[in-house]
Design a protein around this motif. Structure first.
Motif, PDB file in Angstrom:
ATOM      1  N   ARG A  25      -0.663   4.029  -9.601  1.00  0.00           N
ATOM      2  CA  ARG A  25       0.736   4.039  -9.193  1.00  0.00           C
ATOM      3  C   ARG A  25       0.809   3.367  -7.827  1.00  0.00           C
ATOM      4  O   ARG A  25       0.107   3.781  -6.897  1.00  0.00           O
ATOM      5  N   VAL A  26       1.647   2.347  -7.731  1.00  0.00           N
ATOM      6  CA  VAL A  26       1.758   1.578  -6.492  1.00  0.00           C
ATOM      7  C   VAL A  26       3.229   1.365  -6.167  1.00  0.00           C
ATOM      8  O   VAL A  26       4.045   1.182  -7.086  1.00  0.00           O
ATOM      9  N   CYS A  27       3.534   1.432  -4.886  1.00  0.00           N
ATOM     10  CA  CYS A  27       4.902   1.140  -4.470  1.00  0.00           C
ATOM     11  C   CYS A  27       4.855   0.439  -3.116  1.00  0.00           C
ATOM     12  O   CYS A  27       4.110   0.858  -2.231  1.00  0.00           O
ATOM     13  N   ASP A  28       5.601  -0.630  -2.989  1.00  0.00           N
ATOM     14  CA  ASP A  28       5.616  -1.404  -1.747  1.00  0.00           C
ATOM     15  C   ASP A  28       6.853  -1.065  -0.912  1.00  0.00           C
ATOM     16  O   ASP A  28       7.949  -0.898  -1.474  1.00  0.00           O
ATOM     17  N   PHE A  29       6.604  -0.998   0.394  1.00  0.00           N
ATOM     18  CA  PHE A  29       7.704  -0.706   1.332  1.00  0.00           C
ATOM     19  C   PHE A  29       7.637  -1.764   2.428  1.00  0.00           C
ATOM     20  O   PHE A  29       6.544  -2.068   2.931  1.00  0.00           O
ATOM     21  N   VAL A  55       3.984  -2.394   3.352  1.00  0.00           N
ATOM     22  CA  VAL A  55       3.133  -1.203   3.282  1.00  0.00           C
ATOM     23  C   VAL A  55       2.968  -0.894   1.798  1.00  0.00           C
ATOM     24  O   VAL A  55       3.962  -0.828   1.048  1.00  0.00           O
ATOM     25  N   LYS A  56       1.750  -0.719   1.365  1.00  0.00           N
ATOM     26  CA  LYS A  56       1.490  -0.443  -0.053  1.00  0.00           C
ATOM     27  C   LYS A  56       1.052   1.007  -0.163  1.00  0.00           C
ATOM     28  O   LYS A  56       0.063   1.409   0.449  1.00  0.00           O
ATOM     29  N   VAL A  81       7.346   1.269 -11.781  1.00  0.00           N
ATOM     30  CA  VAL A  81       6.007   1.780 -12.123  1.00  0.00           C
ATOM     31  C   VAL A  81       5.832   1.724 -13.637  1.00  0.00           C
ATOM     32  O   VAL A  81       6.751   2.079 -14.385  1.00  0.00           O
ATOM     33  N   ASN A  82       4.685   1.244 -14.092  1.00  0.00           N
ATOM     34  CA  ASN A  82       4.409   1.199 -15.531  1.00  0.00           C
ATOM     35  C   ASN A  82       3.742   2.524 -15.905  1.00  0.00           C
ATOM     36  O   ASN A  82       2.659   2.843 -15.448  1.00  0.00           O
TER      37      ASN A  82
END
Lengths: 490, 195
Positions: free
Chosen positions: A348-352, A306-307, A341-342
């Motif tokens: 802003r992206v985070c993977d689950f 999930v992004k 995160v840069n």
């Protein structure tokens, strides 16, 4: 004759009272006999003493005292002591611990309320004094309330200094007042406790420097920095590129006060103390607490991951070690993922990871930095947030004069949904056409579709994109195109 | 001490020296640029006086003229090895403190570190040419510097870059000295010295 006189009684605990007296000036104090009785019915109690002081119980109402002194000559004097004549002065409190927390300039005070000393529950007032400059200058005095419960309870109180604790010694004293309403005699504050001290760096031989060191603070804060130096050394202090008037804290400590600090550059704001023999300094990072993440949105392109994406809001102005940290917590499973995160990139992206047999995700995106934290939540059914990966390897697998069969591949497992794919048909002397086809989702599968009613011996270009059939969310990107000419009519 | 130069060794030495001179010159220009960027990025006062940096031999040397060629090379080598370690430390600290906030400074720092490493290797080549043993580097490198406060780190960085710029100038002069043809035995010192 050395008559006993000035009989005074003081109680510290409402149980016992200490009675003292002296002998008139011409007499010399010798042994005395001290007798008291509450009333005619109760027997007299007598003591012999040389010190002119006796500890006896606090009377319910009054007692009669007879003092027979045997100094230069015998003299007897009687007194009647009413409760209203007895003063109630608690014993000076005892500080159990005074602990400095330098990073936050906070003092943690603990003391015992000595409640077990008193016969019943009472209201107590505690006055706490914070002092500096060899305990001569009262910085603050606060009153703290508590209830005594016939048990010794450890009370605690914290105080955050506007001057860093390193900058100069801080002293703490405490005294108490017991509001014994049933006691009719005069009541007074206890003595102050002995002062407890947290020594500043200006007491350490040879120490020098700017304090506090390397703090992170919120924009708008009022800041105090001090320079610890040798005695009689001429110094000046700058914050960033600006000089500030200095306040003297001690013979070895001067401070500056910076009001309403603005955001610092990425390398922090330098606080420099120019001494006669060199430079000392500290760095402060002035930034913002993280904003509440905005437009939190999550989707899956392959049912493996999930992004989640969001808008960070106002930049914190803090970087590297101090930058905002992100974590994605999923309430149902209890799984927590920290996100890399840069800070410089806008998105802003985070993977689950997609969890086995779990379609609904109750996400909490937590953001925190040394100044504060915030969070956003999102409840999402990932079968309704599908944006497949770009279809690949679009190939013509069958062809005659009026129809063509296409095949393509999509990475990802779509077994939980039906896919809707749209084929764009260009060429054939006609407008661009879109042909929709839906099919059960597969597990990293290949999909096919047949296009009919085409013109013979005509060149066509095809490309395909896909989405979820039942709960449309977003199309995938278009695949690469493929070109094919239908065969000639038979 | 080796006999007077053979023509090929002299040629090889002059070539190494001239390439070293160019490398040192470029390094100096880059260090000066880096110094300006560093001062600005770190919010420092360009005129700030900075104590000598622990672990770095000073570029200024007394009786420079009397130094033998080997002494020059050995002192250069010790200095640039120290700079290599200090610049690597600075790069690490820069990543810790600035991270992605100023990748430019990080890149410039890495570029200078690369040049210092290359120049260090170049010096080792020159020493090998003189069949001089290369002094070993301390097993696990110089002792880790004490943990400094952020301001002390900034000042140390300023001191390192300033001293490196000085050393680059000195290295050019040293290499020019080394490039001169080897004198007949007993004359003024060139590369070789008589025991």
């Amino acid at each position: 004759l050395g008559d006993p006189q000035n009989l005074k009684c003081v109680t510290h605990n409402l149980h016992k009272m200490l009675c003292t007296w002296n002998v008139s000036s011409r007499g010399r104090r010798g042994q005395a006999e001290f007798c008291y009785t509450a009333n005619d019915l109760t027997p007299q109690v007598c003591f012999k003493t040389k010190e002119g002081r006796v500890e006896i119980p606090v009377p319910e109402s009054s007692i009669t005292v007879t003092i027979k002194s045997s100094g230069t000559a015998f003299a007897t004097k009687a007194f009647v002591i009413h409760q209203k004549d007895i003063s109630f002065v608690p014993v000076a409190p005892h500080i159990l611990s005074l602990t400095p927390e330098f990073p936050t300039s906070t003092l943690h005070l603990k003391w015992s309320d000595s409640g077990s000393v008193f016969p019943y529950g009472l209201d107590a007032l505690w006055q706490i004094q914070i002092l500096r400059k060899n305990a001569m200058e009262v910085v603050t005095q606060v009153t703290y309330y508590s209830k005594l419960t016939q048990e010794d309870v450890i009370l605690s109180w914290n105080w955050t200094s506007d001057v860093p604790l390193e900058c100069t010694s801080h002293y703490v004293k405490i005294r108490c007042y017991i509001n014994a309403t049933q006691f009719v005699g005069p009541k007074d504050w206890s003595d102050w406790s002995p002062a407890e001290v947290i020594p500043g760096k200006d007491t350490e031989p040879g120490e020098s420097g700017v304090f506090p060191l390397d703090r992170v603070v919120a924009v708008g804060s009022d800041l105090t920095f001090c320079c610890i130096h040798e005695e009689d050394q001429r110094i000046n202090m700058t914050y960033g590129s600006k000089s500030y008037a200095m306040m003297q804290l001690s013979s070895r400590s001067h401070a500056i006060r910076v009001l309403n600090a603005s955001v610092s550059s990425s390398s922090g704001t330098n606080v420099v103390c120019r001494l006669e023999d060199g430079l000392e300094g500290s760095v402060v990072f002035v930034g913002y607490a993280p904003d509440v993440p905005q437009n939190l949105s999550c989707e899956t392109s392959n049912f493996l991951t999930v992004k989640c994406t969001w808008k960070p809001g106002r930049p914190s102005g803090l970087y590297a070690d101090r930058k905002t940290k992100y974590s994605l917590f999923e309430r149902t499973s209890g799984k927590n993922v920290s996100c890399e995160v840069n800070e410089m990139s806008k998105d802003r992206v985070c993977d689950f990871p997609v969890l086995p047999d779990q379609k609904t995700y109750d996400f909490v995106l937590g953001v925190s930095n040394p100044i504060g934290q915030a969070q956003s939540s999102l409840l999402v059914d990932i079968t309704q947030r599908v944006r497949p990966k770009t279809p690949e390897m679009l190939t013509v697998i069958g062809n005659n004069s009026t129809s063509i069969q296409l095949r393509w591949h999509i990475n990802g497992s779509f077994t939980w949904i039906r896919l809707l794919c749209q084929i764009e048909i260009s060429g054939g002397h006609s407008e661009r056409k879109l042909h929709n086809v839906s099919m059960p989702g597969g597990k990293s599968s290949t999909y096919t579709a047949q296009l009919n009613a085409l013109h013979p011996y005509t060149k066509y270009q095809f490309r395909v994109r896909c989405s979820a059939a039942d709960h449309f969310w977003r199309w995938s990107d278009w695949s690469r195109g493929v070109e094919q000419t239908t065969s000639e009519a038979p | 001490m080796a006999a007077a130069d053979s023509p090929s060794a002299a040629l090889r030495r002059r070539d190494l020296c001239s390439r070293g001179i160019r490398l040192a010159g470029k390094m100096r220009a880059d260090v000066v640029d880096l110094l300006d960027a560093y001062v600005e990025q770190q919010g420092l006062d360009a005129s700030a006086s900075v104590a000598a940096v622990e672990g770095v031999p000073l570029a200024a040397v007394e009786r420079w003229d009397e130094q033998t060629g080997t002494q020059r090379l050995l002192e250069n080598l010790a200095a640039y090895r120290a700079f290599r370690a200090l610049l690597a430390q600075m790069l690490e600290e820069q990543r810790e403190q600035l991270g992605e906030a100023d990748a430019g400074l990080g890149r410039a720092l890495a570029a200078v570190l690369l040049q210092v490493s290359a120049f260090t290797y170049h010096l080792e080549e020159l020493l090998r040419l003189e069949s001089r043993g290369i002094p070993g580097e301390e097993e696990d490198g110089p002792p880790a510097p004490p943990r400094l406060s952020l301001f002390e780190q900034k000042l140390r960085g300023l001191g390192v870059l300033r001293e490196l710029a000085q050393w680059a100038v000195r290295s050019v002069r040293d290499l020019r000295q080394l490039a001169k043809p080897s004198p007949a035995p007993g004359a003024a010192p060139g590369l070789a010295e008589s025991p």
